[in-house]
Design an enzyme around this catalytic site. Structure first.
Site, PDB file in Angstrom:
ATOM      1  N   LYS A  29       0.876  -1.190  -0.055  1.00 17.59           N
ATOM      2  CA  LYS A  29      -0.156  -0.168   0.081  1.00 17.59           C
ATOM      3  C   LYS A  29       0.780   1.175  -0.166  1.00 17.59           C
ATOM      4  O   LYS A  29       2.261   1.270   0.552  1.00 17.59           O
ATOM      5  CB  LYS A  29      -1.055   0.018   1.341  1.00 17.59           C
ATOM      6  CG  LYS A  29      -2.087  -0.992   1.178  1.00 17.59           C
ATOM      7  CD  LYS A  29      -3.017  -0.738   2.334  1.00 17.59           C
ATOM      8  CE  LYS A  29      -4.024  -1.751   2.689  1.00 17.59           C
ATOM      9  NZ  LYS A  29      -4.919  -1.598   1.354  1.00 17.59           N
ATOM     10  N   ARG A  49     -10.353 -11.406   1.098  1.00 19.08           N
ATOM     11  CA  ARG A  49     -10.933 -12.428   0.460  1.00 19.08           C
ATOM     12  C   ARG A  49     -10.206 -14.049   0.451  1.00 19.08           C
ATOM     13  O   ARG A  49     -11.150 -15.014   0.504  1.00 19.08           O
ATOM     14  CB  ARG A  49     -11.450 -12.052  -0.855  1.00 19.08           C
ATOM     15  CG  ARG A  49     -10.174 -11.932  -1.848  1.00 19.08           C
ATOM     16  CD  ARG A  49     -10.545 -11.260  -3.142  1.00 19.08           C
ATOM     17  NE  ARG A  49     -10.801  -9.677  -2.916  1.00 19.08           N
ATOM     18  CZ  ARG A  49     -11.089  -8.806  -3.799  1.00 19.08           C
ATOM     19  NH1 ARG A  49     -11.328  -9.105  -5.021  1.00 19.08           N
ATOM     20  NH2 ARG A  49     -11.386  -7.485  -3.541  1.00 19.08           N
TER      21      ARG A  49
HETATM   22  N1  BES Z   1      -8.366  -3.903   3.707  1.00 18.52           N
HETATM   23  C1  BES Z   1      -8.355  -3.473   2.394  1.00 18.52           C
HETATM   24  C2  BES Z   1      -9.837  -2.785   2.249  1.00 18.52           C
HETATM   25  C3  BES Z   1     -10.004  -1.232   2.614  1.00 18.52           C
HETATM   26  C4  BES Z   1      -9.445  -0.003   2.297  1.00 18.52           C
HETATM   27  C5  BES Z   1     -10.632  -1.128   4.131  1.00 18.52           C
HETATM   28  C6  BES Z   1      -9.733   1.146   3.166  1.00 18.52           C
HETATM   29  C7  BES Z   1     -10.735  -0.025   4.942  1.00 18.52           C
HETATM   30  C8  BES Z   1     -10.074   1.353   4.209  1.00 18.52           C
HETATM   31  C9  BES Z   1      -8.336  -4.634   1.451  1.00 18.52           C
HETATM   32  O1  BES Z   1      -7.642  -5.750   1.707  1.00 18.52           O
HETATM   33  C10 BES Z   1      -7.826  -3.955   0.157  1.00 18.52           C
HETATM   34  O2  BES Z   1      -6.796  -3.519   0.291  1.00 18.52           O
HETATM   35  N2  BES Z   1      -8.586  -3.918  -0.867  1.00 18.52           N
HETATM   36  C11 BES Z   1      -8.228  -3.540  -2.113  1.00 18.52           C
HETATM   37  C12 BES Z   1      -8.736  -4.545  -3.206  1.00 18.52           C
HETATM   38  C13 BES Z   1      -8.085  -4.160  -4.299  1.00 18.52           C
HETATM   39  C14 BES Z   1      -6.561  -4.683  -4.481  1.00 18.52           C
HETATM   40  C15 BES Z   1      -8.729  -5.073  -5.354  1.00 18.52           C
HETATM   41  C16 BES Z   1      -8.662  -2.093  -2.272  1.00 18.52           C
HETATM   42  O3  BES Z   1      -9.779  -1.783  -1.813  1.00 18.52           O
HETATM   43  O4  BES Z   1      -8.055  -1.472  -2.878  1.00 18.52           O
HETATM   44 ZN    ZN Z   2      -5.300  -5.213   1.490  1.00 18.10          ZN
END
Ligand code: BES
Ligand code: ZN
Ligand code: ZN
Length: 466
Positions: free
Chosen positions: A242, A316
């Protein structure tokens, strides 16, 4: 803070009064309130200190407005110098007042060397008939305190809550609340063939844990409920790292797990006549030489293979194994999973609303009723066959991310749907709490940090189930 029902204001040094614009016209202190500029606007307050009086503006007597202004009132009371405050309650507003006070007055001071001091010790809820309100009062306190329990865990830093400590905390909850508890460490997870969940946790110095708590009622259970929670105690994104600004707050990626623990705590204290199983996938998503990679193909517990195209879509991967395990272990009437699954859910619904997905419209409507009842916000995100196709993989059975960037909350829900067995399709709902579980600015009865999203919603749903 002590909160109790009483029949008189004796001993309180300040009384709180909720005032609509109409009521303001008839109030005896109207002139002074006028001078102070108080117009009974929703969520505004005015202290008349020499009278020990706090006027609070509300648009109407609805639960939402009552809860909201009580949250503002309690914060003001905590920064003043009173010891005992009184609020008037009746059977209509008792729940909202209790929630406003407990949830709006919540503070998380664990890491402050000098926590803020307050002189406020007692809250008297003044009513005509204690007996009549006692039940509603006790239920509201149980649910609000379970919500604070959830918030506390969400707010705890990743150094203190990692998969092993989350398992320890869960077993302590089990002991205190008479729940059965079964915990699977990595050796057991290997035996269970949870290949996707194990891959996500591989680069962490903490062992992944699958936690299973069970509440069984004294009487014969009228329904059996399975709850599944995403417990990413930290989500760095893994090798699909991230950006630094998005990583901050990712201690909250365990909020689904925390919600599920709060719900089973509330259900066991409310002594509901239902059997509840809480399954938590507790994992830390880190980087390192041992990290799982984009391009890997994982074999999930169900036997389906998954192409990893983004290690940040890890929730997931954990949930698909936990859902599969849960379906093997328990034949449930309903299966609900809670997860901070996608940023896309916030884009779709805003920060305040939980996204609900699933096949049964009837079940979704029960959840909408529970949302109205509880004050939590939910919105439905519809599945469709076109979005489903976006998860196709050329090398494995399914990809962990969709091939197009739109509808990300739904494609994540559809990914999970691939692991819901045919006989359970109509029993399952997925709750994306990515927006609603955490906040950096106060709203409604939520303060900075974890909100406890899911706990009030599910407590209301489960209480009214029968
Ligand atoms: N934990 C995150 C989702 C999230 C983002 C929760 C911001 C709370 C606040 C999840 O694991 C994630 O990073 N999802 C990605 C999915 C993408 C790579 C398809 C996302 O939402 O960007
Ligand atoms: Zn994530
Ligand atoms: Zn995540």
């Amino acid at each position: 803070m002590n909160i109790k029902l009483t029949q008189n204001k004796n001993g309180s040094d300040v009384s709180v009064d909720l005032i609509t614009k109409d009521k303001l016209k008839t109030i005896k202190d109207k002139k002074i309130l006028d001078l102070a500029g108080f117009t009974a606007e929703q969520d505004t307050i005015c202290f008349l200190h020499e009278k020990g009086y706090l006027a609070c503006g509300v648009d109407d007597e609805s639960s939402d407005n009552t809860r909201s202004v009580c949250s503002i009132a309690i914060k003001a009371l905590k920064s003043a110098k009173y010891k005992t405050a009184s609020f008037d309650v009746d059977d209509q507003n008792i729940k909202a007042v209790v929630e406003g006070i407990i949830l709006g007055g919540y503070e998380y001071n664990t890491y402050k060397s000098e926590p803020k001091k307050t002189t406020l010790k007692n809250i008297n809820l003044v009513c005509k008939d204690i007996k009549k309100l006692q039940n509603a009062f006790e239920e509201a306190v149980i649910v609000a305190e379970a919500t604070c329990f959830t918030r506390d865990i969400v707010n705890t830093i990743p150094e203190d809550i990692h998969p092993e400590t989350l398992a320890k905390l869960s077993s302590e909850l089990a002991k205190e609340n008479n729940l059965e508890c079964n915990i699977l460490g990595e050796k057991a997870l290997k035996k269970e063939k949870c290949g996707a969940m194990l891959a996500v946790g591989r680069a962490s110095r903490h062992e992944s844990q699958l936690i299973h708590l069970t509440y069984k009622p004294k009487k014969k259970a009228k329904k059996v409920i399975t709850l599944v929670g995403k417990g990413l105690t930290y989500d760095s994104g893994g090798l699909s790292l991230k950006p630094s600004t998005s990583m901050v707050t990712m201690k909250m990626d365990k909020a689904g797990a925390c919600a599920v623990l709060g719900i089973i705590k509330a259900v066991s204290e409310l002594k509901l006549d239902i059997e509840v199983h809480a399954f938590v996938g507790a994992v830390e998503n880190m980087i390192g030489g041992d990290a799982y990679k984009p391009d890997d193909v994982l074999v999930t517990r169900s036997g389906k293979t998954v192409e990893v195209r983004n290690t940040d879509a890890e929730g997931r991967l954990v949930l698909c194994d936990v859902l599969d395990y849960a379906q093997d272990k328990v034949k449930a009437d309903y299966i609900f999973d809670f997860a901070t699954l996608t940023g896309a859910c916030m884009v779709a619904l805003g920060q305040y609303t939980t996204g609900v997905m699933g096949h049964s419209n009837t079940l979704k409507h029960y959840v909408f009723d529970a949302a109205n009842n509880s004050g939590e916000l939910v919105g439905s995100l519809p599945f469709n066959r076109h979005l489903k196709k976006l998860l196709k993989s050329d090398i494995a059975d399914i990809s962990n991310v969709a091939s197009k960037p739109f509808g990300g909350a739904i494609t994540a829900g559809l990914y999970l749907d691939n692991f819901i067995r045919e006989e359970n399709k109509g029993k399952w709902l997925h709750f994306d709490i990515a927006g609603s579980a955490y906040t950096e600015s106060p709203w409604d009865c939520n303060v900075y940090g974890g909100t406890g999203a899911g706990v009030r919603l599910m407590s209301s749903f489960l209480k009214n189930l029968l």
